[in-house]
Every structure is written in C-alpha cells, then in structure tokens.
Design a protein around this motif. Sequence first.
Motif, PDB file in Angstrom:
ATOM      1  N   PHE A 142     -20.212   2.619   5.668  1.00 51.98           N
ATOM      2  CA  PHE A 142     -19.201   1.613   5.309  1.00 51.98           C
ATOM      3  C   PHE A 142     -19.852   0.242   5.132  1.00 51.98           C
ATOM      4  N   ALA A 143     -20.804  -0.084   6.016  1.00 51.89           N
ATOM      5  CA  ALA A 143     -21.492  -1.376   5.911  1.00 51.89           C
ATOM      6  C   ALA A 143     -22.273  -1.470   4.610  1.00 51.89           C
ATOM      7  N   LEU A 144     -22.878  -0.367   4.192  1.00 50.28           N
ATOM      8  CA  LEU A 144     -23.593  -0.364   2.915  1.00 50.28           C
ATOM      9  C   LEU A 144     -22.630  -0.617   1.758  1.00 50.28           C
ATOM     10  N   GLY A 145     -21.452   0.017   1.819  1.00 45.31           N
ATOM     11  CA  GLY A 145     -20.473  -0.228   0.771  1.00 45.31           C
ATOM     12  C   GLY A 145     -20.062  -1.684   0.703  1.00 45.31           C
ATOM     13  N   LEU A 146     -19.859  -2.300   1.868  1.00 42.18           N
ATOM     14  CA  LEU A 146     -19.470  -3.717   1.903  1.00 42.18           C
ATOM     15  C   LEU A 146     -20.603  -4.608   1.409  1.00 42.18           C
ATOM     16  N   ALA A 147     -21.790  -4.437   2.005  1.00 41.80           N
ATOM     17  CA  ALA A 147     -22.924  -5.298   1.638  1.00 41.80           C
ATOM     18  C   ALA A 147     -23.325  -5.096   0.187  1.00 41.80           C
ATOM     19  N   GLY A 148     -23.331  -3.830  -0.259  1.00 38.80           N
ATOM     20  CA  GLY A 148     -23.719  -3.559  -1.639  1.00 38.80           C
ATOM     21  C   GLY A 148     -22.745  -4.165  -2.637  1.00 38.80           C
ATOM     22  N   SER A 149     -21.445  -4.077  -2.341  1.00 37.48           N
ATOM     23  CA  SER A 149     -20.444  -4.642  -3.246  1.00 37.48           C
ATOM     24  C   SER A 149     -20.611  -6.159  -3.368  1.00 37.48           C
ATOM     25  N   ILE A 150     -20.788  -6.817  -2.218  1.00 41.96           N
ATOM     26  CA  ILE A 150     -20.953  -8.273  -2.244  1.00 41.96           C
ATOM     27  C   ILE A 150     -22.256  -8.655  -2.938  1.00 41.96           C
ATOM     28  N   ALA A 151     -23.320  -7.883  -2.679  1.00 44.34           N
ATOM     29  CA  ALA A 151     -24.614  -8.186  -3.286  1.00 44.34           C
ATOM     30  C   ALA A 151     -24.554  -8.075  -4.810  1.00 44.34           C
ATOM     31  N   VAL A 152     -23.911  -7.030  -5.316  1.00 44.96           N
ATOM     32  CA  VAL A 152     -23.781  -6.876  -6.772  1.00 44.96           C
ATOM     33  C   VAL A 152     -22.983  -8.042  -7.356  1.00 44.96           C
ATOM     34  N   TRP A 153     -21.896  -8.402  -6.684  1.00 43.38           N
ATOM     35  CA  TRP A 153     -21.095  -9.546  -7.133  1.00 43.38           C
ATOM     36  C   TRP A 153     -21.923 -10.825  -7.167  1.00 43.38           C
ATOM     37  N   GLU A 154     -22.743 -11.042  -6.142  1.00 38.68           N
ATOM     38  CA  GLU A 154     -23.587 -12.243  -6.093  1.00 38.68           C
ATOM     39  C   GLU A 154     -24.592 -12.253  -7.234  1.00 38.68           C
ATOM     40  N   MET A 155     -25.239 -11.102  -7.474  1.00 37.67           N
ATOM     41  CA  MET A 155     -26.274 -11.049  -8.500  1.00 37.67           C
ATOM     42  C   MET A 155     -25.689 -11.180  -9.897  1.00 37.67           C
ATOM     43  N   GLY A 184     -32.133  -7.264   3.384  1.00 36.08           N
ATOM     44  CA  GLY A 184     -33.033  -6.157   3.085  1.00 36.08           C
ATOM     45  C   GLY A 184     -33.371  -5.326   4.309  1.00 36.08           C
ATOM     46  N   ILE A 185     -33.653  -6.003   5.422  1.00 34.67           N
ATOM     47  CA  ILE A 185     -34.071  -5.273   6.619  1.00 34.67           C
ATOM     48  C   ILE A 185     -32.910  -4.506   7.241  1.00 34.67           C
ATOM     49  N   LEU A 186     -31.728  -5.122   7.311  1.00 34.14           N
ATOM     50  CA  LEU A 186     -30.586  -4.420   7.893  1.00 34.14           C
ATOM     51  C   LEU A 186     -30.112  -3.281   7.004  1.00 34.14           C
ATOM     52  N   THR A 187     -30.358  -3.373   5.696  1.00 35.46           N
ATOM     53  CA  THR A 187     -30.058  -2.240   4.831  1.00 35.46           C
ATOM     54  C   THR A 187     -30.905  -1.029   5.211  1.00 35.46           C
ATOM     55  N   LEU A 188     -32.061  -1.272   5.801  1.00 35.89           N
ATOM     56  CA  LEU A 188     -32.897  -0.156   6.259  1.00 35.89           C
ATOM     57  C   LEU A 188     -32.204   0.653   7.345  1.00 35.89           C
ATOM     58  N   SER A 189     -31.452  -0.006   8.234  1.00 32.79           N
ATOM     59  CA  SER A 189     -30.708   0.757   9.238  1.00 32.79           C
ATOM     60  C   SER A 189     -29.626   1.611   8.576  1.00 32.79           C
ATOM     61  N   MET A 190     -29.029   1.087   7.515  1.00 30.72           N
ATOM     62  CA  MET A 190     -28.079   1.894   6.753  1.00 30.72           C
ATOM     63  C   MET A 190     -28.777   3.118   6.165  1.00 30.72           C
ATOM     64  N   LEU A 191     -29.970   2.912   5.636  1.00 34.51           N
ATOM     65  CA  LEU A 191     -30.724   4.018   5.057  1.00 34.51           C
ATOM     66  C   LEU A 191     -31.122   5.035   6.121  1.00 34.51           C
ATOM     67  N   VAL A 192     -31.552   4.559   7.276  1.00 32.54           N
ATOM     68  CA  VAL A 192     -31.914   5.461   8.380  1.00 32.54           C
ATOM     69  C   VAL A 192     -30.730   6.359   8.740  1.00 32.54           C
ATOM     70  N   VAL A 212     -27.114   9.783  -3.254  1.00 30.50           N
ATOM     71  CA  VAL A 212     -26.805   8.603  -4.068  1.00 30.50           C
ATOM     72  C   VAL A 212     -26.749   7.358  -3.196  1.00 30.50           C
ATOM     73  N   ALA A 213     -26.132   7.486  -2.006  1.00 31.94           N
ATOM     74  CA  ALA A 213     -26.055   6.348  -1.087  1.00 31.94           C
ATOM     75  C   ALA A 213     -27.451   5.910  -0.653  1.00 31.94           C
ATOM     76  N   ALA A 214     -28.336   6.869  -0.404  1.00 32.33           N
ATOM     77  CA  ALA A 214     -29.707   6.535   0.000  1.00 32.33           C
ATOM     78  C   ALA A 214     -30.438   5.794  -1.114  1.00 32.33           C
ATOM     79  N   LEU A 215     -30.257   6.254  -2.352  1.00 30.84           N
ATOM     80  CA  LEU A 215     -30.885   5.560  -3.484  1.00 30.84           C
ATOM     81  C   LEU A 215     -30.322   4.146  -3.638  1.00 30.84           C
ATOM     82  N   ALA A 216     -29.011   4.000  -3.425  1.00 34.60           N
ATOM     83  CA  ALA A 216     -28.405   2.672  -3.508  1.00 34.60           C
ATOM     84  C   ALA A 216     -28.967   1.753  -2.424  1.00 34.60           C
ATOM     85  N   ALA A 217     -29.119   2.294  -1.209  1.00 33.35           N
ATOM     86  CA  ALA A 217     -29.675   1.489  -0.121  1.00 33.35           C
ATOM     87  C   ALA A 217     -31.113   1.077  -0.435  1.00 33.35           C
TER      88      ALA A 217
END
Length: 458
Positions: A142-155, A184-192, A212-217
Amino acid sequence: MRGSTTADSDALDTPRLPGGTAATVIAGVLTAVLVLTINAGRLVNAPLTSAGLLWQVYLGSLALGVAAVVGTRRWRHPAVWGLLLFWLVGAAWMPYARAIAPDARLAAREILNLSYCAVLSSAVLLLGRRAPLFWWRLGWVFALGLAGSIAVWEMVTTQHLFVDPWPFEPRTAVATYGNPNNLGILTLSMLVAILAWRAGARSSGMRAFLAVAALAAAGLVIASESRSAVLGLLIVVGLDLARRLGEHPGLVREVVATRRRLVATLAGLATVVLIAAFVVPPLAARNPVVRMVNAAMQPETAASDLFRVKVSLLGLRYWRESGYLGTGAGSFEPLMWNDPNSGIAIEANLHNAFVEMLMQYGIVVFAVFTALLVLLVRIWWTTRRPASMRPRVAIVRTELVGHLVVFAALGLTASSALTLTTWWLVLANACACAATLADLTSRTRPRPLAARVPSTVG
C-alpha cells in the motif's frame, strides 16, 4: 508442487491464540494500516494535529498493540522486548539528556519526535506480532502505491507536496519523505516485502502482480537518483537471487542447458537495450543512471561525501568530550554553531543517525541499541540452513537482512534519520521477522531421541 515447498500459508507464522481468528485478523489489518500511515507522514499527521487527535490516535494504537499480545507469548521474544527495552532505557535517560542539552527548544522538539517514534514503532511491532508477516508486507505494498502515485505526479507536473522552497531538480520526486534519498531507500523496504511475499505466493496471478510491483519499486529507486538507494537495490536483489539459487541448486545451469537459444536471444536484446540507454543521446538524456553517474563525478559530490565524514568525526569528538555519557538531546547543531574549531561554516545535520545517537545520548543508551542490532544479526546468522530444505525460513531470513540493509542505509544517508518514524518502522519490521524466524525454527527443531522413541520399560 511449488506451493507445498514454499509453504505460502502465513497462518503457519501464528499459532492459535486467545481471542481467535477475528482478533488476529484485526491486529493484522491494524498492522498494515500503521505501516501505510507511518509512510504517509504529514498526509496523516497534519490532519490529526489540526484536529488535536495526534497523541490520542498514537497512544490508542499502542494500547491496541498491548491488548493484542496480552495473555500470549508472542511478545516474549528478545527481538520484541529488546526494542521495547531500548525505548524504556531511552525514556529513563531523557531527563538527563534534556537537563544537559545546550538548547532547550531543540531538545524539547527532538524528545517529542522520538516519543512519536517510540510509540508508533512499539505499537506496530506488538500488533504485528499478533498477526502473520503477510500484513506487514501488505502495508508496504500500500505504501508503494501511495509513494509511487505521488512520485509520478511530482515528476509529471513538477509540483510537490510539502518541501518549500524546492532545493532539488524540478522533476525529482520525494513523495511524503521530504528527500529523494529517503524516498529511494525506503522504497527498498517495500521491495524487500514484495519479494518475500512473492517468494511464498502460490497463485500465478498474485506472483505476476507482485512481479510488476517489484519492477515498479525498482524503477522508483532508480528514479530517485540516490546512489545509496541504487547500491541498496543491488544488495537487495542480490540477496533474493542468492535465496532462489539456494532453494533451487543448479537452476541457472539447467535453464541455460535446456533453453540455450532463448537465453542467448534475451541476453543479446538486454545488452542492446542497456547500451542504447547510455549511448543514444535522447535516451541517455532521460536516463536517471546517467544523471546519477554524472553527478557522482562532480566536485560538489566528492565535497558532500567528505562533509558527511567530517561532521561524523566532529560528533565523535563531542561525544568523547562529554565523558562518553552524551551531550544532550538535540545538541549537535548548537554545539557545532558555537564551536570555533568545528571547521563547519554552514548549518547542517549530522547525516549519521548512529553517531548522532551515540553522541547525544551516550554509551548507556547506545549499548542497548547495539545489543538489539547484534541480536538481530545473530538470529539471522544462526538460522541459516540450505534454502532447499526450509524455503520458508530462507524467505524470512532474506526479508530480515533486507530490512537491516535498509535501516543501515537510511541511518547513514539521511540528514537526520534519528527522529524519522519510518526509520524505526523498518527496525520494528526487522524485529518482527527475527521473532517469526524463532517461531519457524523452534517448530521444526527435532525432538530429543527419548521423546521420539516409546519406552519399553514397565
């Protein structure tokens, strides 16, 4: 028979407990919610603060965590009470740390932030011990979904949530973490967490979704352009590959031997794409790795790395001058500002949470903290066994060491990770993995011969 070897059922992690399945599911849902909430940061904290409900919600979460393990033995593992003991020792030390602090305002602010960290990390650990690790992993997804959505919006929009003024490149993302390194570093915990979940998943559809989620992370880690995060990505992926090869010895040799033409074709295509991403100008201009390499070669980057070492050595000097008992809460900056021999001409944080804790709170608090980390590493080391024999143990071992890698990377990279609730969340997750390892290995430990062979006497 892949499912039978990976033992996907997370129910194996949780024996029957007082309160039944409903209480376990509720604890699991709250665990996932807390993992997401802590990663959401100010998106959740700001409304709670405005409503005057922040402490009520935090303390309520802790009370629910205590209630979840009352009457059980789930908290009686050193990895669990070790974190709780660390916070208790820290709380007992705070009056002294506050009394000697050179700036009362900074001390009060740091103690308040550490209080948030203590309550939230303890709450999520206790709730998470009542529930299987599945719920931790779900929270990270869920955190990846939140962070990824905001990150894409920012970029895409070059707009940002909280950081003002914006000190980074316009299309750099930080999501809810305030800094691309932290993202970047906290996304690694999502990937783990995703890799651990996928390793035990039986459903092909779920495995595809998690791939797919792992590739996104991984993409989000690279997009952060953080050298520490990318190095951590290589370590995390390497750990997962090592686990897979241990689970299936000779897998690479078998695949190459049976599908030689396909492997050669894919390797050739991957090589061409990789080279093109670096040498074709339009692609290279958009390649975050190229930008990261170029940035690493700039004199400013070397100066920044040297600065981190310099402030860490300065912190160690202040610690020695304090008689090893600490310089007080929130003390590094005022000590540095008033030190004519510091050699630092700008306002700066210590950039090393381990040195910051040792310097400010002294050897007593740091000794308990170090003992907890040593315990986690020892549990990881002593539960090693061939992955092909105990796939579930290998999965959780890899998850444990992955979170420890993230914890170390963030502590050594963030400007000040000491008061980041996300930093302590990662440590709490590592403690939960260590305790789960103890559950799994004790359940599979062979009984003494006398207990297995019926007696023929009498």
